[in-house]
Design a protein around this motif. Structure first.
Motif: not given
Ligand SMILES: [Zn+2]
Length: 359
Positions: A15, A155-156, A159, A218, A223, A228
């Motif tokens: 993140e 990943t943020k 997402a 998502c 997240v 992930e």
């Protein structure tokens, strides 16, 4: 024996992954240029800039990649003074922006860091570039000597991106679980191809297990460990498989069928690559008569609404004959477990239609 250079994807994921950028960039130099898609630059570049400012790494320019993965665009960028002066190019966006910057840095011998802002392809960790004409028509493949020097998977940001990219990314990744094995079956495999084929399993198992939850997260811009897992499967694992198997094993019936579907502009404009490929995966699984696998896939496709019939593309049975002809004509099906013919493709699609209504 020929020498071989093998490069595994080098990546950071999380993140708050941009916190690692300055430290990893320093050894390469203190002058960088940002290149990317407009939305990608807007979403991600200020966050990276904040980290670079802390250590005095200078951003010489922020440039749009040009809208298509085209040699014309990489040539234009090559003439930018800032690009010529830069130590490292930072590429932001999806596959097309990545491929443009891979060509650019490959030809100029410059370091490349990639910042995927959607998880739809493995372009940010592979050496191969799919190049198009500015008109959108396919041009040719280009191979960078190695993949990007490093990839930062935030990943943020992924997402928060539209979930349709992750959805289509899942579809394209599933093909990597089935096409390499189907292409390579019955052949003597050396170490590199064995690595690719063995790991190709990780292009479906995590998706069937975590895909639904990952996609839901998502949609809710959240997240999670499931998301992930899905991102790693789409971006990193697909990249490892693709970098290890020979090009003949990289794609087969699923992609051929997708190229068949794209002969109709009404299909091409309304459906994403991964969505069309995912349907091709079902056709290949039926053609291969792997019903147990087909059942697993169908259950998952229904959960996340991937297409299970050619009718999902608004095509009639008559129009499908053009799809089979085109699919048969591409190189992707030349190397396969058994001979693929127009008749077999047509039969597989028909059997799939019946199977889907019955099961
Ligand atoms: Zn694909």
């Amino acid at each position: 024996m020929e020498n071989k250079n093998v490069f595994l994807p080098s990546y950071s994921i999380g993140e708050n992954v941009y916190a690692e950028v300055a430290k990893l960039c320093m050894p390469y130099g203190k002058k960088v240029v940002f290149i990317g898609g407009k939305t990608a630059l807007e979403k991600a570049s200020h966050l990276v800039k904040k980290e670079l400012d802390k250590v005095g790494i200078e951003i010489l320019a922020t440039l749009w990649y040009g809208g298509e993965a085209a040699f014309e665009n990489s040539e234009k960028l090559k003439h930018e003074k800032a690009v010529q002066d830069a130590d490292v190019i930072f590429a932001f966006g999806g596959g097309k922006a990545m491929d443009t910057c891979k060509v650019l840095t490959g030809q100029m011998g410059k370091t490349l860091f990639t910042f995927p802002t959607i998880a739809s392809t493995c372009a940010c960790v592979t050496s191969v570039c799919a190049m198009y004409k500015v008109s959108g028509e396919f041009d040719s493949l280009y191979w960078r000597t190695r993949p990007a020097e490093h990839t930062f998977i935030n990943t943020k940001i992924i997402a928060e991106a539209p979930d349709k990219y992750l959805w289509a990314g899942i579809g394209d990744t599933l093909a990597k679980a089935y096409e390499p094995e189907f292409s390579a079956r019955g052949k003597e495999l050396n170490y590199y191809n064995s690595v690719g084929i063995t790991l190709s399993k990780l292009c479906s198992e995590p998706l069937l297990k975590y895909g639904y939850k990952g996609l839901e997260d998502c949609k809710n811009n959240k997240v999670s460990s499931e998301l992930e897992e899905v991102i790693l499967s789409i971006i990193v694992n697909t990249g490892i498989v693709s970098n290890h198997v020979i090009n003949d094993y990289n794609s087969c019936v699923a992609h051929a069928l997708c190229y068949g579907l794209t002969i109709y502009p009404k299909v091409e404009h309304k459906h994403l690559h991964g969505e069309m490929v995912s349907y091709g995966v079902l056709v290949q699984t039926m053609l291969d008569n792997k019903l147990e696998e087909l059942n697993k896939l169908l259950k998952f496709y229904r959960q996340i609404n991937l297409p299970t019939s050619y009718k999902c593309f608004g095509l009639s049975w008559e129009e499908m004959s053009g799809v089979f002809e085109k699919a048969y004509s591409v190189n992707d099906v030349r190397v396969a477990a058994f001979e693929v013919t127009v008749e077999k493709l047509s039969k597989a699609v028909q059997s799939l239609e019946e199977y889907v209504t019955r099961n």
